[in-house]
Design an enzyme around this catalytic site. Sequence first.
Site, mmCIF file in Angstrom:
data_model
loop_
_atom_site.group_PDB
_atom_site.id
_atom_site.type_symbol
_atom_site.label_atom_id
_atom_site.label_comp_id
_atom_site.label_asym_id
_atom_site.label_seq_id
_atom_site.Cartn_x
_atom_site.Cartn_y
_atom_site.Cartn_z
ATOM 1 N N HIS A 16 0.992 -1.180 -0.095
ATOM 2 C CA HIS A 16 0.039 0.033 0.115
ATOM 3 C C HIS A 16 0.946 1.216 -0.063
ATOM 4 C CE1 HIS A 16 -3.884 2.121 1.796
ATOM 5 N NE2 HIS A 16 -3.077 2.915 1.025
ATOM 6 N N HIS A 18 1.424 4.801 -2.333
ATOM 7 C CA HIS A 18 0.851 5.792 -3.500
ATOM 8 C C HIS A 18 2.226 6.383 -3.963
ATOM 9 C CE1 HIS A 18 -3.474 5.423 -2.426
ATOM 10 N NE2 HIS A 18 -2.850 5.173 -1.386
ATOM 11 N N GLU A 199 -11.386 3.457 5.915
ATOM 12 C CA GLU A 199 -10.481 4.307 6.356
ATOM 13 C C GLU A 199 -11.223 5.268 7.146
ATOM 14 O OE1 GLU A 199 -8.254 6.687 3.239
ATOM 15 O OE2 GLU A 199 -6.674 7.055 4.670
HETATM 16 N N1 HPA Z 1 -6.715 7.243 1.407
HETATM 17 C C1 HPA Z 1 -7.473 7.724 0.188
HETATM 18 N N2 HPA Z 1 -6.760 8.286 -0.834
HETATM 19 C C2 HPA Z 1 -5.432 8.258 -0.971
HETATM 20 C C3 HPA Z 1 -4.640 7.960 0.116
HETATM 21 C C4 HPA Z 1 -5.359 7.510 1.375
HETATM 22 O O1 HPA Z 1 -4.851 7.000 2.334
HETATM 23 N N3 HPA Z 1 -3.362 8.202 0.077
HETATM 24 C C5 HPA Z 1 -3.538 8.810 -1.512
HETATM 25 N N4 HPA Z 1 -4.540 8.610 -1.842
HETATM 26 ZN ZN ZN Z 2 -3.891 4.818 0.545
#
Ligand code: HPA
Ligand code: ZN
Length: 336
Positions: A16, A18, A199
């Site tokens: 995970h 980005h 989240e």
């Molecule tokens: N959550 C949602 N979108 C995102 C995140 C995240 O933690 N990081 C980068 N884009």
């Molecule tokens: Zn993320």
Amino acid sequence: MSLDAFIAGLPKAELHLHIEGSLEPELMFELAQRNGVAIPYDSVEAVRAAYDFSNLQDFLDIYYAGAAVLLTRQDFEDLAFAYFQRAAADNVRHAEIFFDPQTHTDRGVPFPVVVEGLIAGMDRAKAELGVTSGLILSFLRHLSEDEAFATLEAAKPYLHHFIGVGLDSSEVGHPPSKFQRVFAAARELGLKLCAHAGEEGPPEYVREALDLLHIDRMDHGNRSMEDEALIARLAAEQMTLTVCPLSNLKLCVVKDLKDHPVPEMLRRGLHVTLNSDDPSYFGGYVNANYIQLAEAVGLTREQVTQLAKNSFEGSFLSDADKAARIAEVEAYAAAN
Ligand code: HPA
Ligand code: ZN
């Protein structure tokens, strides 16, 4: 050997991450200068000082603004390779990385520029650092499903470069159900399916990700812990959760790392992994996530070893590759 040293040397995968969230302020400045892009900060320190978030949207606003310095194929290669150097230093042996094509195509950067640059960085990482990787195309959930379909269409000539699709950005108000058809189309193309769920969004969004999107892996998943039946189901299905402790702290998903749900997740038999999400913005790469969480909640060496094994087990590597990499974790744990 201290637990910190044990963690540092442990072979692990990152599931995970980005890639845009690994843009360090120093590289942001370098690229801004190289490309003649204005950024609203006058120093690296001012950039870091701006990284004070009270929720996901606070962060996303700054994260999308930061990505504006990325324009050329070389920029994306440099971004990716910089991440892999840090990952290699943390003994990450394999990484499955998200990128947000719409963040770039919506600014006029062509899809092939982004993909070819990232792939060049990934190829260099394999050749020079021995770190293998896969690329996951992530749809922005605050945009429409039609726009996600257009992105999937643009990806078709490059399908062999992708291992899967993901779903990220602003969660609340953009449930998985909004993307049911495009996820079905991605599966038809042979792609694995991931989605951020739970989240900030409720357990219902986690259920939708399972039942409507038919995900292979869940990103975050924290709020699943509010729902007993969901916990039991995730445990029974051994769904991999890509949990991100420092992200959770910085985005106020948890108040204190001491309150982090990982120990309870492990106790309940969930298939948890630890990851850095957007390390430049959240204050640490993978090892910092392991070390700071271990310190805050008192993880044992056995639990840390289990988390590293889970990271390979939950990857999209072949069964043979998974077995070989898990054997490396076991050999390391036995020797240290
Ligand atoms: N959550 C949602 N979108 C995102 C995140 C995240 O933690 N990081 C980068 N884009
Ligand atoms: Zn993320």
